[in-house]
Each structure stands twice: as C-alpha cells, then as structure tokens.
Enzyme design. Structure first.
Site, short mmCIF file in Angstrom:
data_model
loop_
_atom_site.label_atom_id
_atom_site.label_comp_id
_atom_site.label_asym_id
_atom_site.label_seq_id
_atom_site.Cartn_x
_atom_site.Cartn_y
_atom_site.Cartn_z
N TYR A 111 -34.44 -70.07 -79.36
CA TYR A 111 -34.48 -68.77 -78.67
C TYR A 111 -33.53 -68.84 -77.48
O TYR A 111 -33.51 -69.85 -76.75
CB TYR A 111 -35.91 -68.49 -78.17
CG TYR A 111 -36.03 -67.22 -77.36
CD1 TYR A 111 -36.33 -66.00 -77.97
CD2 TYR A 111 -35.84 -67.23 -75.97
CE1 TYR A 111 -36.44 -64.84 -77.23
CE2 TYR A 111 -35.95 -66.07 -75.23
CZ TYR A 111 -36.25 -64.87 -75.86
OH TYR A 111 -36.35 -63.71 -75.12
N GLU A 199 -30.82 -60.79 -76.07
CA GLU A 199 -31.70 -61.79 -76.68
C GLU A 199 -31.14 -62.19 -78.04
O GLU A 199 -30.81 -61.31 -78.85
CB GLU A 199 -33.10 -61.19 -76.84
CG GLU A 199 -34.13 -62.13 -77.44
CD GLU A 199 -35.48 -61.44 -77.60
OE1 GLU A 199 -36.39 -61.70 -76.83
OE2 GLU A 199 -35.59 -60.60 -78.53
#
Length: 395
Positions: A111, A199
């Site tokens: 991530y 993101e």
C-alpha cells in the site's frame, strides 16, 4: 474532486510513473477489443468498472477473463448497470465505462499513499506491506504494519525518506530503486496537481522485483479547481451525490449524512459544533450544510430545498451567528424561504449575534412552523424532541 481509475493513471503517467497499458470501453465493442486490446503476457485480462468507490472486487465490479470474447462479455454485463459496494450506499453508482488491463502475476501487494495529515499540518507519505486490503482495517488490527514519512514543505520528500519506507516494506535491490523513484514522482504529482489524496493499492511486486501500479485513486482539492481546470472539466458528475452537486452549483457546502435532523449553519466550525450537540442530545445529523458567512435569502431558500429533498429529515435545526450579516435580515430570509418551499417540517432556529432578538421576534410572529431559540444546546434538544414527536405521530 475524485477521478476515475483510468484518469488517475493518466495523471500519474504525466509524472513518469509507469502504469499498465489499458483499454477504456464505454460500450461492449468486439471491434474495439479486437484491434486495441493490450497484449497480456499471462493470457488474462482484468475488466474493472469505473466508479468512484473502493471494494469493487467484492461487489462484482472487477472480473478476470481469458479472451477477447470474455472481455466483451464482462464489459457488456457491467456497462449500463449500477454497482453497489460497501462504500456506495444501496443505490450504488452508475457504470458508464470499464477499464481493461493485462492481468499481472503478483508476488506481493503493498500500500502506498500521499495525503495531508491535518493534525501535523504536513503532507505525509504512508506505506504498508499489507496492501490490497482496507488500510483502515490494517491500522486497527496491525498498526505497526503502517509506516509514515512526514514531509518538510520547504525541501519536499527527501530520497532518504523514500529509502527508509522501502526498507520498512522489506524491499531489496531493484525493488528499493523502483520504490524511491516512484515515491518521489508520486510526491511531485501530489503537489503539482493540488491533490488531497493519491493512493496506490495495491502496489504490486512482480517479476525480478519490479513494482507495478495495479490500482490508483486520486482526489483533487476542490479549492484548487481553477488551477487544475483541465482535470476539473473531466469531472464525472454522475458519480456524485445529487444533493452535493446541486449545493456546489449554488455556492453551498453540503455533505449528506445518515441521520434524520437536518442542519443549516453559517460557518464550518459552527456546523461541527451543531452536529456534535445534536448527537449529544440523542439525535443524528442528516447533513453538513454551511451557507457561508455572508449568506442571502436566495442561498437559504436553496438550502431548504436541498434539505427537504431528503425524505429521512424529521426536523431542521438552523443555527446562525449574526456577525457579518444581521440576524433580522437572516430571519427575513428564513421566513421568505420557508414560505417559498411551503415548509412543514418542524424547524428550530437559533439566532445569536447582531439584532438576534429582533430576528427571533420576526420568526415568532411569522405564523410558520418555526421555533426560535437563543441557546444552542436548548435548540439541539428541541430539534431532537420535535423529530421524535414527528416520528411518533406518523406511526
């Protein structure tokens, strides 16, 4: 403003970030698939619904297929439908396009994100070796698996900070170099495009330690729309809450919530305090609505219209501080607006500041279903009580 995945990847590619080759389909086209389907080394492709929501995979919005015919079939099954995910609400969001990409062989998922930490008043890069899942769940169950780099705004993200994150993720060799390069470009994109959030989840490790951007989400700061006009023109209003879209068109700040007591205030801080007091009184706010410091009768009317479109609303709490504008003028606007929209929902109006007493007197003499209060806590209690009474009466 949120971007679709295909837009987000296009934005990232402007900054030299490598993204997978792809094909955007706005209708299931066998001809387009036959001529433009990107080559896949694995012989498989991923077909992804383009909606402003996460959790698409769990909702059937991401499909793995093995041929061009299956690409067309998956696209045909998704385009023109509404996708309901855990983040969209029961109405879901319209699927007007799908993105087709080659399926990669993924060795590990990470991530990576850049956002603003408002408590620190700094841009923060966040990374975790537990990608591909809800990062909030990781933060709750395994917070030591989340790493941060706080960016000095004067010097920007430093290479050593990116290397530290790479080592924290357990990357080695070519993976470290790829990550540092990606992180620096990602920060540059965040700053130059006035982003609120970028993101990449998952960021995948593929063959020979290379990193691949599998999915990307970009949210641009609405306040910088004039500086990002090219992207603002690509805004997909079909993905936005209709009430929030109308609010923007009328210069109002509106956010839909799940409660039954509508709020109308003039100031964001006042709105937060009002919503807190409603919950303290046992109610739930139906919205955040800030009509602004120098509001007008026209704005108040539009605000009432927005509020009354929500069928869950059982009472309204108007909380106005008369600083820039006088309370008697606000009261006049409220009365005018209430008559125009034929207001029947029980409404409590708390006025404080300049000419507040005169404003309250005008409300009391209006003959409308408007209850004037001068204390905010009392007004919140009154609104909750009226909502409860309204619900009981309707049973």
């Amino acid at each position: 403003m949120n971007l679709h995945e295909y837009q987000a990847k296009s934005l990232l590619s402007e900054f030299g970030i490598e993204v997978p080759p792809n094909l955007l389909l706005k209708q299931a086209s066998a001809k387009q698939v036959a001529t433009a389907l990107p080559v896949s080394a694995t012989g498989r492709w991923v077909v992804k619904a383009q909606v402003h929501s996460g959790a698409r995979g769990k909702a059937g919005g991401v499909r793995l297929v093995g041929s061009g015919d299956e690409v067309v079939g998956a696209a045909d099954a998704m385009i023109g439908t509404r996708l309901v995910t855990g983040q969209t609400g029961p109405a879901g969001l319209p699927v007007d396009a799908v993105l087709v990409e080659p399926a990669a062989t993924i060795e590990h998922e990470y991530y990576l994100a850049v956002t603003v930490d408002r408590a620190l008043q700094r841009v923060v890069m966040i990374a975790s070796p537990q990608g591909g899942m809800d990062i909030e769940a990781v933060a709750a169950s395994n917070p030591e698996a989340i790493f941060h780099a706080v960016v000095n705004p004067t010097v920007g993200l430093a290479a050593y900070q990116a290397r530290d994150l790479a080592f924290a993720l357990g990357l080695e060799g070519n993976g470290v170099k790829s990550f540092v390069s990606l992180a620096l470009k990602l920060y540059q994109a965040f700053v130059e495009r006035d982003a609120a959030l970028i993101e990449i989840n998952p960021l995948a490790r593929v063959a020979e330690g290379d990193l691949a951007v599998v999915d990307a989400k970009v949210s641009l700061d609405d306040n910088a729309g004039y500086r990002q006009a090219d992207w603002w023109q690509q805004r997909d209003v079909a993905q936005e809450d209709p009430a929030e879209r109308k609010a923007i068109d009328h210069g109002l700040n509106y956010v839909s919530l799940d409660g039954n007591i509508a709020c109308m205030v003039n100031g964001a801080g006042l709105a937060m305090a009002t919503m807190d007091l409603i919950q303290h009184a046992g109610g739930m706010p139906a919205n955040f609505l800030d009509v602004g410091g120098g509001t007008s009768a026209a704005k108040v009317t539009e605000a009432f219209k927005l509020i009354l479109e929500n069928e869950r609303v059982e009472a309204i709490l108007v909380n106005i501080f008369g600083g820039i504008v006088r309370c008697d003028l606000i009261a006049e606007g409220i009365i005018e607006a209430a008559r125009e929209v034929s207001l029947e929902v029980p409404t409590v109006v708390r006025l404080a500041g300049t000419n507040a007493e005169a404003g309250r007197r005008m409300l009391a003499e209006s003959g409308l279903a408007l209850t004037a209060e001068d204390d905010l806590a009392a007004a919140a209690n009154r609104a909750v009580a009226l909502a409860n009474s309204s619900r009981e009466a309707s049973r």
